[in-house]
Design an enzyme around this catalytic site. Structure first.
Site, PDB file in Angstrom:
ATOM      1  N   GLY A   1       0.846  -1.191   0.000  1.00  0.00           N
ATOM      2  CA  GLY A   1       0.000   0.000   0.000  1.00  0.00           C
ATOM      3  C   GLY A   1       0.873   1.230   0.000  1.00  0.00           C
TER       4      GLY A   1
ATOM      5  N   CYS B   1       5.284  -6.163   1.495  1.00  0.00           N
ATOM      6  CA  CYS B   1       5.659  -4.749   1.511  1.00  0.00           C
ATOM      7  C   CYS B   1       4.977  -4.016   2.677  1.00  0.00           C
ATOM      8  CB  CYS B   1       5.357  -4.118   0.151  1.00  0.00           C
ATOM      9  SG  CYS B   1       6.202  -2.559  -0.068  1.00  0.00           S
ATOM     10  N   TYR B   2       4.026  -3.130   2.408  1.00  0.00           N
ATOM     11  CA  TYR B   2       3.339  -2.452   3.521  1.00  0.00           C
ATOM     12  C   TYR B   2       2.750  -3.480   4.487  1.00  0.00           C
ATOM     13  CZ  TYR B   2       0.068   0.440   6.149  1.00  0.00           C
ATOM     14  OH  TYR B   2      -0.608   1.066   7.167  1.00  0.00           O
TER      15      TYR B   2
ATOM     16  N   HIS C   1       8.078  -7.693  -3.711  1.00  0.00           N
ATOM     17  CA  HIS C   1       6.789  -8.059  -4.312  1.00  0.00           C
ATOM     18  C   HIS C   1       6.883  -9.398  -5.044  1.00  0.00           C
ATOM     19  CE1 HIS C   1       4.520  -4.374  -3.545  1.00  0.00           C
ATOM     20  NE2 HIS C   1       5.719  -3.811  -3.531  1.00  0.00           N
TER      21      HIS C   1
ATOM     22  N   GLU D   1       4.580 -11.021  -6.337  1.00  0.00           N
ATOM     23  CA  GLU D   1       3.560 -11.134  -7.396  1.00  0.00           C
ATOM     24  C   GLU D   1       4.022 -10.594  -8.745  1.00  0.00           C
ATOM     25  OE1 GLU D   1       3.603  -9.129  -4.874  1.00  0.00           O
ATOM     26  OE2 GLU D   1       2.764  -7.168  -5.306  1.00  0.00           O
TER      27      GLU D   1
ATOM     28  N   ASP E   1     -16.657 -12.054 -22.507  1.00  0.00           N
ATOM     29  CA  ASP E   1     -17.420 -12.197 -21.266  1.00  0.00           C
ATOM     30  C   ASP E   1     -18.854 -12.651 -21.523  1.00  0.00           C
ATOM     31  OD1 ASP E   1     -15.113 -11.263 -20.170  1.00  0.00           O
ATOM     32  OD2 ASP E   1     -15.843  -9.235 -19.804  1.00  0.00           O
TER      33      ASP E   1
ATOM     34  N   LYS F   1     -10.328 -11.893 -15.842  1.00  0.00           N
ATOM     35  CA  LYS F   1     -10.414 -12.070 -17.292  1.00  0.00           C
ATOM     36  C   LYS F   1      -9.692 -13.339 -17.775  1.00  0.00           C
ATOM     37  CE  LYS F   1     -11.749  -9.863 -21.066  1.00  0.00           C
ATOM     38  NZ  LYS F   1     -12.997  -9.089 -21.161  1.00  0.00           N
TER      39      LYS F   1
END
Ligand code: XMP
Length: 511
Positions: free
Chosen positions: A55, A82-83, A169, A171, A227, A367
Protein backbone atom coordinates in the site's frame (compact mmCIF):
# COMPACT_ATOMS: atom_id res chain seq x y z
CA UNK A 1 -18.59 -28.51 -2.97
CA UNK A 2 -17.13 -25.59 -1.07
CA UNK A 3 -13.56 -24.81 -2.12
CA UNK A 4 -10.81 -23.54 0.16
CA UNK A 5 -10.49 -19.76 0.24
CA UNK A 6 -7.65 -17.34 0.80
CA UNK A 7 -8.34 -13.78 1.86
CA UNK A 8 -6.30 -11.01 0.24
CA UNK A 9 -6.70 -7.84 2.29
CA UNK A 10 -6.28 -4.77 0.12
CA UNK A 11 -4.15 -1.98 1.61
CA UNK A 12 -4.23 0.05 -1.59
CA UNK A 13 -1.10 -1.02 -3.46
CA UNK A 14 -0.96 -0.95 -7.23
CA UNK A 15 -0.31 -4.68 -7.67
CA UNK A 16 -3.15 -5.95 -5.49
CA UNK A 17 -5.32 -7.47 -8.18
CA UNK A 18 -2.19 -9.13 -9.47
CA UNK A 19 -1.65 -10.87 -6.12
CA UNK A 20 -5.18 -12.26 -6.27
CA UNK A 21 -4.65 -13.42 -9.84
CA UNK A 22 -1.40 -15.18 -8.94
CA UNK A 23 -3.10 -17.03 -6.08
CA UNK A 24 -5.94 -18.13 -8.38
CA UNK A 25 -3.41 -19.21 -11.01
CA UNK A 26 -1.97 -21.51 -8.37
CA UNK A 27 -5.41 -23.15 -8.20
CA UNK A 28 -6.42 -21.63 -4.89
CA UNK A 29 -9.55 -19.49 -4.74
CA UNK A 30 -9.14 -16.06 -3.17
CA UNK A 31 -11.05 -12.83 -2.71
CA UNK A 32 -9.64 -9.33 -2.63
CA UNK A 33 -11.39 -7.46 0.19
CA UNK A 34 -10.99 -4.01 1.75
CA UNK A 35 -8.45 -3.97 4.57
CA UNK A 36 -10.95 -2.78 7.18
CA UNK A 37 -12.65 -6.18 7.39
CA UNK A 38 -13.41 -6.98 11.02
CA UNK A 39 -12.08 -9.99 12.91
CA UNK A 40 -15.62 -11.33 13.12
CA UNK A 41 -16.11 -11.04 9.37
CA UNK A 42 -12.76 -12.73 8.76
CA UNK A 43 -13.70 -15.61 11.06
CA UNK A 44 -16.96 -16.03 9.25
CA UNK A 45 -15.21 -15.99 5.87
CA UNK A 46 -13.00 -18.83 7.20
CA UNK A 47 -9.92 -18.49 4.99
CA UNK A 48 -7.11 -21.05 5.00
CA UNK A 49 -4.67 -18.12 4.82
CA UNK A 50 -4.56 -14.32 4.69
CA UNK A 51 -2.36 -12.09 2.55
CA UNK A 52 -1.85 -8.42 3.45
CA UNK A 53 -1.04 -6.49 0.28
CA UNK A 54 1.28 -3.54 -0.21
CA UNK A 55 0.00 0.00 0.00
CA UNK A 56 1.09 3.61 -0.47
CA UNK A 57 1.15 4.53 3.24
CA UNK A 58 3.69 4.52 6.01
CA UNK A 59 2.43 2.78 9.17
CA UNK A 60 3.00 6.10 10.98
CA UNK A 61 0.80 8.17 8.62
CA UNK A 62 -2.16 9.75 10.33
CA UNK A 63 -4.70 7.96 8.16
CA UNK A 64 -2.71 4.80 7.53
CA UNK A 65 -4.87 1.66 7.45
CA UNK A 66 -4.30 -0.66 10.38
CA UNK A 67 -5.59 -4.04 11.44
CA UNK A 68 -7.00 -5.32 14.69
CA UNK A 69 -4.13 -7.24 16.32
CA UNK A 70 -6.60 -10.08 16.97
CA UNK A 71 -6.43 -10.90 13.25
CA UNK A 72 -2.89 -12.11 13.90
CA UNK A 73 -4.06 -14.26 16.81
CA UNK A 74 -6.63 -16.32 14.92
CA UNK A 75 -4.16 -19.12 14.18
CA UNK A 76 -4.66 -18.53 10.44
CA UNK A 77 -1.41 -18.28 8.42
CA UNK A 78 -0.61 -14.72 7.28
CA UNK A 79 1.76 -13.40 4.61
CA UNK A 80 2.44 -9.65 4.59
CA UNK A 81 3.79 -8.10 1.41
CA UNK A 82 5.66 -4.75 1.51
CA UNK A 83 3.34 -2.45 3.52
CA UNK A 84 1.65 -5.63 4.75
CA UNK A 85 4.97 -6.88 6.11
CA UNK A 86 5.68 -3.55 7.83
CA UNK A 87 2.19 -3.52 9.30
CA UNK A 88 2.55 -6.98 10.86
CA UNK A 89 5.88 -6.01 12.43
CA UNK A 90 4.44 -2.70 13.68
CA UNK A 91 1.25 -4.30 15.06
CA UNK A 92 3.12 -6.99 16.99
CA UNK A 93 5.60 -4.59 18.61
CA UNK A 94 8.47 -4.51 16.12
CA UNK A 95 9.92 -1.31 14.66
CA UNK A 96 9.47 0.26 11.24
CA UNK A 97 11.69 3.11 10.07
CA UNK A 98 11.75 5.61 7.27
CA UNK A 99 14.79 5.37 4.95
CA UNK A 100 16.35 8.53 3.56
CA UNK A 101 16.16 7.10 0.04
CA UNK A 102 13.58 4.82 -1.48
CA UNK A 103 14.58 1.44 -2.82
CA UNK A 104 13.07 0.70 -6.20
CA UNK A 105 13.74 -2.03 -8.74
CA UNK A 106 15.51 -5.38 -8.90
CA UNK A 107 17.70 -6.48 -5.97
CA UNK A 108 19.59 -9.65 -5.27
CA UNK A 109 18.69 -11.11 -1.89
CA UNK A 110 19.80 -14.14 0.10
CA UNK A 111 17.89 -16.45 2.37
CA UNK A 112 19.75 -16.56 5.65
CA UNK A 113 17.52 -19.11 7.35
CA UNK A 114 15.50 -21.94 5.85
CA UNK A 115 11.75 -22.06 6.35
CA UNK A 116 8.76 -23.53 4.49
CA UNK A 117 8.52 -20.17 2.66
CA UNK A 118 11.91 -20.67 0.97
CA UNK A 119 11.54 -24.35 0.00
CA UNK A 120 12.94 -25.09 -3.48
CA UNK A 121 14.17 -21.50 -3.92
CA UNK A 122 17.93 -20.94 -4.41
CA UNK A 123 19.78 -19.24 -1.58
CA UNK A 124 20.37 -16.18 -3.80
CA UNK A 125 17.89 -14.79 -6.32
CA UNK A 126 16.45 -11.53 -7.62
CA UNK A 127 13.41 -9.78 -6.17
CA UNK A 128 11.49 -6.59 -6.99
CA UNK A 129 11.49 -3.84 -4.37
CA UNK A 130 9.45 -0.67 -4.14
CA UNK A 131 9.55 0.91 -0.69
CA UNK A 132 10.83 3.70 1.53
CA UNK A 133 9.99 2.35 5.00
CA UNK A 134 11.62 -0.83 6.25
CA UNK A 135 11.40 -3.17 9.23
CA UNK A 136 14.30 -2.36 11.53
CA UNK A 137 13.41 -4.55 14.54
CA UNK A 138 11.32 -7.69 14.61
CA UNK A 139 8.61 -8.50 17.13
CA UNK A 140 9.37 -11.15 19.71
CA UNK A 141 9.52 -14.69 18.37
CA UNK A 142 10.19 -13.61 14.77
CA UNK A 143 13.38 -14.29 12.84
CA UNK A 144 15.00 -12.74 9.81
CA UNK A 145 14.72 -15.18 6.92
CA UNK A 146 16.27 -13.16 4.08
CA UNK A 147 18.26 -9.98 3.57
CA UNK A 148 20.00 -7.71 1.09
CA UNK A 149 22.96 -5.42 1.87
CA UNK A 150 20.59 -2.44 2.03
CA UNK A 151 17.50 -4.10 3.52
CA UNK A 152 18.48 -6.30 6.47
CA UNK A 153 14.96 -7.69 6.96
CA UNK A 154 13.95 -8.62 3.42
CA UNK A 155 11.86 -11.53 4.69
CA UNK A 156 10.94 -12.61 8.20
CA UNK A 157 8.66 -15.04 9.91
CA UNK A 158 7.56 -17.11 12.84
CA UNK A 159 7.05 -20.69 11.57
CA UNK A 160 5.27 -21.59 14.82
CA UNK A 161 2.63 -18.91 14.41
CA UNK A 162 2.79 -19.32 10.61
CA UNK A 163 3.08 -15.56 10.13
CA UNK A 164 5.49 -14.23 7.49
CA UNK A 165 6.44 -10.94 5.86
CA UNK A 166 8.37 -10.07 2.70
CA UNK A 167 9.54 -6.56 1.86
CA UNK A 168 9.61 -7.29 -1.89
CA UNK A 169 6.79 -8.06 -4.31
CA UNK A 170 6.53 -11.79 -5.08
CA UNK A 171 3.56 -11.13 -7.40
CA UNK A 172 5.49 -9.21 -10.07
CA UNK A 173 7.35 -11.13 -12.77
CA UNK A 174 10.67 -9.43 -11.95
CA UNK A 175 10.84 -11.43 -8.71
CA UNK A 176 12.47 -14.58 -10.07
CA UNK A 177 10.96 -17.04 -7.62
CA UNK A 178 7.95 -14.96 -6.61
CA UNK A 179 5.47 -17.51 -7.80
CA UNK A 180 7.30 -20.30 -6.00
CA UNK A 181 7.24 -18.27 -2.79
CA UNK A 182 3.48 -17.74 -3.08
CA UNK A 183 3.06 -21.43 -3.86
CA UNK A 184 5.08 -22.31 -0.76
CA UNK A 185 2.91 -20.05 1.37
CA UNK A 186 -0.29 -21.55 -0.01
CA UNK A 187 0.65 -25.22 -0.17
CA UNK A 188 3.29 -25.69 2.55
CA UNK A 189 2.04 -23.17 5.08
CA UNK A 190 -1.73 -22.84 4.53
CA UNK A 191 -2.28 -26.46 3.47
CA UNK A 192 -3.93 -25.63 0.16
CA UNK A 193 -5.22 -28.56 -1.87
CA UNK A 194 -5.41 -26.79 -5.24
CA UNK A 195 -9.14 -27.30 -5.64
CA UNK A 196 -9.78 -24.14 -7.69
CA UNK A 197 -9.69 -25.29 -11.31
CA UNK A 198 -11.76 -24.15 -14.25
CA UNK A 199 -13.02 -27.70 -14.73
CA UNK A 200 -14.44 -27.64 -11.20
CA UNK A 201 -15.76 -24.14 -11.74
CA UNK A 202 -17.69 -25.16 -14.85
CA UNK A 203 -19.12 -28.23 -13.13
CA UNK A 204 -20.19 -26.29 -10.04
CA UNK A 205 -21.57 -23.31 -11.95
CA UNK A 206 -23.61 -25.43 -14.33
CA UNK A 207 -25.12 -27.33 -11.39
CA UNK A 208 -25.80 -24.07 -9.55
CA UNK A 209 -27.39 -22.41 -12.58
CA UNK A 210 -29.54 -25.48 -13.22
CA UNK A 211 -30.81 -25.39 -9.70
CA UNK A 212 -31.38 -21.63 -9.67
CA UNK A 213 -33.04 -21.30 -13.08
CA UNK A 214 -34.80 -24.66 -13.34
CA UNK A 215 -37.25 -24.50 -16.23
CA UNK A 216 -37.72 -20.75 -16.11
CA UNK A 217 -36.72 -18.37 -18.91
CA UNK A 218 -33.45 -16.47 -19.32
CA UNK A 219 -32.43 -13.67 -21.66
CA UNK A 220 -28.88 -12.61 -22.56
CA UNK A 221 -27.47 -9.77 -24.65
CA UNK A 222 -24.63 -11.29 -26.61
CA UNK A 223 -22.04 -8.76 -27.75
CA UNK A 224 -19.60 -11.23 -29.26
CA UNK A 225 -17.04 -10.25 -26.62
CA UNK A 226 -15.52 -12.98 -24.49
CA UNK A 227 -17.42 -12.20 -21.27
CA UNK A 228 -20.94 -12.33 -22.65
CA UNK A 229 -20.00 -15.31 -24.85
CA UNK A 230 -18.70 -17.36 -21.93
CA UNK A 231 -21.57 -16.32 -19.63
CA UNK A 232 -24.15 -17.30 -22.24
CA UNK A 233 -22.42 -20.62 -22.98
CA UNK A 234 -22.39 -21.55 -19.28
CA UNK A 235 -26.07 -20.73 -18.91
CA UNK A 236 -26.83 -22.56 -22.15
CA UNK A 237 -25.06 -25.66 -20.89
CA UNK A 238 -27.18 -25.49 -17.74
CA UNK A 239 -30.61 -24.75 -19.19
CA UNK A 240 -30.38 -25.18 -22.99
CA UNK A 241 -33.43 -23.88 -24.82
CA UNK A 242 -34.68 -21.89 -21.83
CA UNK A 243 -32.01 -19.34 -22.75
CA UNK A 244 -32.64 -16.83 -25.52
CA UNK A 245 -29.77 -14.62 -26.68
CA UNK A 246 -30.00 -11.42 -28.67
CA UNK A 247 -27.12 -10.18 -30.80
CA UNK A 248 -27.53 -6.60 -32.01
CA UNK A 249 -25.83 -6.19 -35.37
CA UNK A 250 -25.24 -2.44 -35.42
CA UNK A 251 -23.09 -2.58 -38.54
CA UNK A 252 -20.05 -1.36 -36.61
CA UNK A 253 -18.41 -4.73 -35.95
CA UNK A 254 -15.05 -5.85 -37.19
CA UNK A 255 -14.75 -7.96 -40.33
CA UNK A 256 -16.54 -11.34 -40.07
CA UNK A 257 -17.59 -10.81 -36.44
CA UNK A 258 -21.38 -11.13 -36.77
CA UNK A 259 -20.95 -14.19 -39.02
CA UNK A 260 -18.62 -15.83 -36.50
CA UNK A 261 -20.99 -15.22 -33.60
CA UNK A 262 -23.91 -16.74 -35.49
CA UNK A 263 -21.93 -19.72 -36.73
CA UNK A 264 -20.40 -20.57 -33.32
CA UNK A 265 -23.41 -20.04 -31.10
CA UNK A 266 -26.49 -20.63 -33.22
CA UNK A 267 -25.21 -23.15 -35.75
CA UNK A 268 -22.49 -24.80 -33.62
CA UNK A 269 -23.95 -24.85 -30.13
CA UNK A 270 -27.59 -24.75 -31.16
CA UNK A 271 -28.40 -21.69 -29.05
CA UNK A 272 -31.64 -19.84 -29.50
CA UNK A 273 -29.81 -16.76 -30.81
CA UNK A 274 -31.68 -13.88 -32.42
CA UNK A 275 -29.78 -11.46 -34.65
CA UNK A 276 -31.28 -7.99 -34.77
CA UNK A 277 -30.22 -6.44 -38.07
CA UNK A 278 -30.01 -2.77 -37.21
CA UNK A 279 -27.03 -1.51 -39.23
CA UNK A 280 -29.10 0.98 -41.25
CA UNK A 281 -30.67 2.45 -38.13
CA UNK A 282 -27.29 3.10 -36.51
CA UNK A 283 -25.71 4.54 -39.63
CA UNK A 284 -28.67 6.85 -40.19
CA UNK A 285 -28.46 8.13 -36.61
CA UNK A 286 -24.71 8.67 -36.96
CA UNK A 287 -24.95 10.63 -40.22
CA UNK A 288 -23.13 13.96 -39.93
CA UNK A 289 -22.04 13.33 -36.32
CA UNK A 290 -18.33 13.96 -35.67
CA UNK A 291 -18.12 14.53 -31.90
CA UNK A 292 -16.84 11.39 -30.10
CA UNK A 293 -19.07 11.78 -27.05
CA UNK A 294 -22.14 12.34 -29.24
CA UNK A 295 -21.32 9.20 -31.23
CA UNK A 296 -20.99 7.19 -28.02
CA UNK A 297 -24.28 8.50 -26.62
CA UNK A 298 -26.17 7.87 -29.89
CA UNK A 299 -24.89 4.31 -30.16
CA UNK A 300 -25.57 3.56 -26.50
CA UNK A 301 -29.14 4.86 -26.71
CA UNK A 302 -29.90 3.15 -30.03
CA UNK A 303 -28.50 -0.13 -28.72
CA UNK A 304 -30.88 -0.03 -25.79
CA UNK A 305 -33.81 0.83 -28.08
CA UNK A 306 -33.11 -2.09 -30.42
CA UNK A 307 -32.68 -4.44 -27.50
CA UNK A 308 -35.90 -3.23 -25.93
CA UNK A 309 -37.81 -3.94 -29.13
CA UNK A 310 -36.41 -7.46 -29.28
CA UNK A 311 -37.07 -8.04 -25.59
CA UNK A 312 -40.70 -6.96 -26.06
CA UNK A 313 -41.12 -9.58 -28.79
CA UNK A 314 -39.76 -12.21 -26.40
CA UNK A 315 -41.94 -11.05 -23.52
CA UNK A 316 -41.39 -11.38 -19.79
CA UNK A 317 -38.44 -13.50 -18.66
CA UNK A 318 -37.34 -14.58 -15.22
CA UNK A 319 -33.63 -13.85 -15.49
CA UNK A 320 -31.30 -11.53 -17.36
CA UNK A 321 -27.69 -12.77 -17.82
CA UNK A 322 -24.87 -10.26 -17.46
CA UNK A 323 -21.18 -10.85 -18.13
CA UNK A 324 -19.97 -8.94 -15.06
CA UNK A 325 -16.48 -10.10 -14.06
CA UNK A 326 -14.52 -9.82 -10.81
CA UNK A 327 -12.58 -6.61 -11.58
CA UNK A 328 -15.98 -4.89 -12.20
CA UNK A 329 -17.12 -6.10 -8.78
CA UNK A 330 -13.96 -4.80 -7.11
CA UNK A 331 -14.07 -1.48 -8.98
CA UNK A 332 -17.73 -0.83 -8.24
CA UNK A 333 -16.88 -0.86 -4.53
CA UNK A 334 -14.55 2.11 -5.03
CA UNK A 335 -15.13 5.82 -5.59
CA UNK A 336 -15.80 7.15 -9.06
CA UNK A 337 -13.13 9.16 -10.82
CA UNK A 338 -13.64 11.78 -13.53
CA UNK A 339 -15.50 10.58 -16.61
CA UNK A 340 -13.00 10.56 -19.47
CA UNK A 341 -15.27 8.73 -21.91
CA UNK A 342 -18.86 7.65 -21.48
CA UNK A 343 -18.59 3.88 -21.69
CA UNK A 344 -21.34 1.98 -23.32
CA UNK A 345 -21.94 -1.41 -21.78
CA UNK A 346 -25.03 -3.51 -21.23
CA UNK A 347 -25.49 -1.77 -17.87
CA UNK A 348 -28.46 0.19 -19.23
CA UNK A 349 -30.40 -2.92 -20.18
CA UNK A 350 -32.12 -3.87 -16.92
CA UNK A 351 -34.47 -0.90 -17.16
CA UNK A 352 -35.85 -2.01 -20.54
CA UNK A 353 -36.22 -5.72 -19.91
CA UNK A 354 -39.11 -7.26 -18.03
CA UNK A 355 -37.25 -9.66 -15.75
CA UNK A 356 -37.10 -10.64 -12.07
CA UNK A 357 -33.45 -11.28 -11.33
CA UNK A 358 -29.96 -10.82 -12.77
CA UNK A 359 -27.62 -13.80 -13.11
CA UNK A 360 -23.90 -13.09 -13.23
CA UNK A 361 -22.12 -16.44 -13.56
CA UNK A 362 -18.67 -14.84 -14.02
CA UNK A 363 -18.68 -12.37 -11.15
CA UNK A 364 -15.97 -14.29 -9.29
CA UNK A 365 -13.59 -14.56 -12.24
CA UNK A 366 -10.67 -12.54 -13.53
CA UNK A 367 -10.41 -12.07 -17.29
CA UNK A 368 -7.77 -14.77 -17.74
CA UNK A 369 -10.01 -17.19 -15.84
CA UNK A 370 -12.96 -16.27 -18.07
CA UNK A 371 -10.82 -17.22 -21.08
CA UNK A 372 -9.84 -20.51 -19.45
CA UNK A 373 -13.49 -21.27 -18.76
CA UNK A 374 -14.23 -20.48 -22.43
CA UNK A 375 -11.58 -22.99 -23.49
CA UNK A 376 -12.96 -25.52 -21.01
CA UNK A 377 -16.39 -25.05 -22.61
CA UNK A 378 -14.91 -25.77 -26.03
CA UNK A 379 -15.31 -22.27 -27.52
CA UNK A 380 -13.03 -21.53 -30.48
CA UNK A 381 -9.80 -19.52 -30.03
CA UNK A 382 -11.18 -16.61 -32.05
CA UNK A 383 -13.87 -16.06 -29.40
CA UNK A 384 -11.83 -16.96 -26.31
CA UNK A 385 -8.89 -14.74 -27.25
CA UNK A 386 -10.93 -11.91 -28.71
CA UNK A 387 -9.52 -8.57 -27.67
CA UNK A 388 -11.63 -6.16 -25.68
CA UNK A 389 -13.77 -4.24 -28.12
CA UNK A 390 -15.47 -1.06 -27.01
CA UNK A 391 -19.27 -1.05 -27.13
CA UNK A 392 -19.38 1.64 -29.87
CA UNK A 393 -16.94 -0.58 -31.78
CA UNK A 394 -15.53 0.75 -35.05
CA UNK A 395 -17.47 4.03 -34.79
CA UNK A 396 -14.87 5.40 -32.35
CA UNK A 397 -12.01 4.16 -34.53
CA UNK A 398 -13.16 6.36 -37.41
CA UNK A 399 -12.31 9.98 -36.73
CA UNK A 400 -15.08 12.32 -37.75
CA UNK A 401 -18.23 11.14 -39.51
CA UNK A 402 -18.87 7.40 -39.77
CA UNK A 403 -19.64 6.41 -43.37
CA UNK A 404 -20.06 3.04 -45.10
CA UNK A 405 -16.96 3.72 -47.16
CA UNK A 406 -14.76 4.50 -44.16
CA UNK A 407 -16.17 1.46 -42.31
CA UNK A 408 -15.18 -0.75 -45.22
CA UNK A 409 -11.67 0.75 -45.32
CA UNK A 410 -11.26 0.28 -41.58
CA UNK A 411 -12.54 -3.32 -41.60
CA UNK A 412 -10.07 -4.35 -44.25
CA UNK A 413 -7.09 -2.52 -42.72
CA UNK A 414 -7.90 -3.86 -39.26
CA UNK A 415 -8.24 -7.37 -40.63
CA UNK A 416 -4.80 -7.21 -42.26
CA UNK A 417 -3.29 -5.86 -39.04
CA UNK A 418 -4.80 -8.72 -37.02
CA UNK A 419 -3.81 -11.30 -39.60
CA UNK A 420 -0.15 -10.23 -39.67
CA UNK A 421 0.10 -10.00 -35.90
CA UNK A 422 -1.26 -13.55 -35.64
CA UNK A 423 1.16 -14.78 -38.33
CA UNK A 424 4.07 -13.16 -36.46
CA UNK A 425 3.03 -15.08 -33.32
CA UNK A 426 2.50 -11.85 -31.37
CA UNK A 427 -1.25 -12.06 -30.77
CA UNK A 428 -1.06 -13.02 -27.09
CA UNK A 429 1.81 -10.68 -26.22
CA UNK A 430 -0.01 -7.55 -27.29
CA UNK A 431 -2.92 -6.61 -25.08
CA UNK A 432 -4.95 -4.83 -27.72
CA UNK A 433 -4.29 -3.77 -31.30
CA UNK A 434 -6.46 -2.22 -33.96
CA UNK A 435 -6.47 0.14 -36.92
CA UNK A 436 -7.92 3.65 -36.97
CA UNK A 437 -9.12 5.71 -39.94
CA UNK A 438 -7.85 9.19 -39.20
CA UNK A 439 -9.59 12.28 -40.51
CA UNK A 440 -6.51 13.25 -42.50
CA UNK A 441 -6.08 12.64 -46.19
CA UNK A 442 -2.63 12.82 -47.74
CA UNK A 443 -1.13 12.74 -51.19
CA UNK A 444 0.42 9.52 -52.39
CA UNK A 445 1.59 7.88 -55.56
CA UNK A 446 0.24 4.47 -56.41
CA UNK A 447 0.97 2.83 -59.78
CA UNK A 448 2.20 6.08 -61.35
CA UNK A 449 -0.92 7.96 -60.32
CA UNK A 450 -1.40 10.64 -57.77
CA UNK A 451 -3.76 9.60 -54.97
CA UNK A 452 -5.36 11.63 -52.23
CA UNK A 453 -6.57 9.16 -49.61
CA UNK A 454 -6.95 8.35 -45.91
CA UNK A 455 -4.15 7.96 -43.40
CA UNK A 456 -4.53 4.72 -41.45
CA UNK A 457 -3.11 4.67 -37.93
CA UNK A 458 -2.12 1.46 -36.19
CA UNK A 459 -2.54 1.28 -32.42
CA UNK A 460 -1.07 -1.58 -30.37
CA UNK A 461 -0.58 -1.53 -26.63
CA UNK A 462 0.61 -3.65 -23.75
CA UNK A 463 -1.24 -3.33 -20.47
CA UNK A 464 -2.32 -5.21 -17.36
CA UNK A 465 -5.71 -3.67 -16.75
CA UNK A 466 -6.26 -0.96 -19.41
CA UNK A 467 -5.87 1.75 -16.75
CA UNK A 468 -2.37 2.47 -18.01
CA UNK A 469 -0.78 1.21 -21.19
CA UNK A 470 2.44 1.35 -23.16
CA UNK A 471 2.75 1.19 -26.94
CA UNK A 472 3.83 -2.23 -28.13
CA UNK A 473 7.30 -2.57 -29.63
CA UNK A 474 6.20 -4.44 -32.77
CA UNK A 475 9.27 -5.43 -34.86
CA UNK A 476 9.84 -3.13 -37.85
CA UNK A 477 9.67 -5.95 -40.37
CA UNK A 478 6.18 -6.88 -39.15
CA UNK A 479 5.09 -3.23 -39.34
CA UNK A 480 6.55 -3.06 -42.82
CA UNK A 481 4.51 -6.05 -44.00
CA UNK A 482 1.34 -4.58 -42.52
CA UNK A 483 1.95 -1.20 -44.14
CA UNK A 484 2.66 -2.78 -47.54
CA UNK A 485 -0.43 -4.92 -47.41
CA UNK A 486 -2.72 -2.10 -46.29
CA UNK A 487 -1.55 0.32 -48.97
CA UNK A 488 -1.72 -2.41 -51.64
CA UNK A 489 -4.92 -4.21 -50.68
CA UNK A 490 -7.19 -1.66 -49.00
CA UNK A 491 -9.23 0.83 -50.97
CA UNK A 492 -8.96 4.50 -49.99
CA UNK A 493 -5.81 4.13 -47.89
CA UNK A 494 -2.43 5.40 -49.08
CA UNK A 495 -0.43 5.96 -45.88
CA UNK A 496 0.10 4.08 -42.61
CA UNK A 497 1.40 5.55 -39.34
CA UNK A 498 2.17 3.87 -36.00
CA UNK A 499 0.92 5.39 -32.74
CA UNK A 500 3.78 5.60 -30.19
CA UNK A 501 1.89 7.20 -27.31
CA UNK A 502 1.39 5.60 -23.92
CA UNK A 503 -1.66 5.99 -21.65
CA UNK A 504 -1.55 8.46 -20.01
CA UNK A 505 -1.35 10.99 -21.63
CA UNK A 506 -3.28 9.37 -24.51
CA UNK A 507 -6.11 6.87 -24.06
CA UNK A 508 -6.07 3.47 -25.72
CA UNK A 509 -8.88 4.23 -28.16
CA UNK A 510 -8.58 7.35 -30.29
CA UNK A 511 -12.04 8.65 -29.37
P1 XMP B 1 -9.51 3.97 -23.19
O1 XMP B 1 -9.67 4.40 -24.62
O2 XMP B 1 -10.47 4.64 -22.26
O3 XMP B 1 -9.91 2.43 -23.17
O4 XMP B 1 -8.09 4.05 -22.72
C1 XMP B 1 -9.68 1.54 -22.11
C2 XMP B 1 -10.23 0.19 -22.49
O5 XMP B 1 -11.67 0.25 -22.53
C3 XMP B 1 -12.14 -0.09 -23.83
N1 XMP B 1 -13.27 0.81 -24.10
C4 XMP B 1 -14.55 0.44 -23.91
N2 XMP B 1 -15.08 -0.70 -23.43
N3 XMP B 1 -17.25 0.21 -23.68
C5 XMP B 1 -16.43 -0.82 -23.34
O6 XMP B 1 -16.93 -1.86 -22.91
C6 XMP B 1 -16.78 1.39 -24.17
O7 XMP B 1 -17.54 2.30 -24.48
C7 XMP B 1 -15.35 1.52 -24.28
N4 XMP B 1 -14.52 2.52 -24.69
C8 XMP B 1 -13.25 2.07 -24.55
C9 XMP B 1 -10.96 0.12 -24.76
O8 XMP B 1 -11.07 -0.68 -25.94
C10 XMP B 1 -9.81 -0.27 -23.88
O9 XMP B 1 -9.66 -1.68 -23.82
Amino acid sequence: MQHQKVLVLDFGGQYNQLIARRVRDLNVYCDLKPCDMTVEAIKEYAPIGIIFTGGPNSVYDENAPHIESAVLGLGIPVLGICYGAQLIAHTLGGRVEHASVSEYGKREFSFVKLSPLSADIPEKSVCWMSHTDYVSALPQGFETLASTPTCPVTAYGDPQKRIYGVQFHPEVVHTEYGNKLLENFLYRICGAKGDWTMKNFVREQVARLKEKIGDRRVLCAMSGGVDSAVAATLVHRAVGKNLTCVFVDHGLHRKNEPEEVMSVFRDGLGMDLIKADAADRFLTKLRGVCDPEKKRKIIGAEFIKVFEEEAKKIGAVDFLVQGTIYPDVIESGKGKSAVIKSHHNVGGLPSVVDFKEIVEPLRDLFKDEVRRVGTELGLPEGIVWRQPCPGPALAIRIMGEVTCEKLETLREADYIFRDEIAKAGLARDIWQYFAVVTDSKTVGVQGDFRTYENVIALRAITSVDAMTADWARIPFDVLEKISNRITNEVKHANRVVYDITSKPPATIEWE
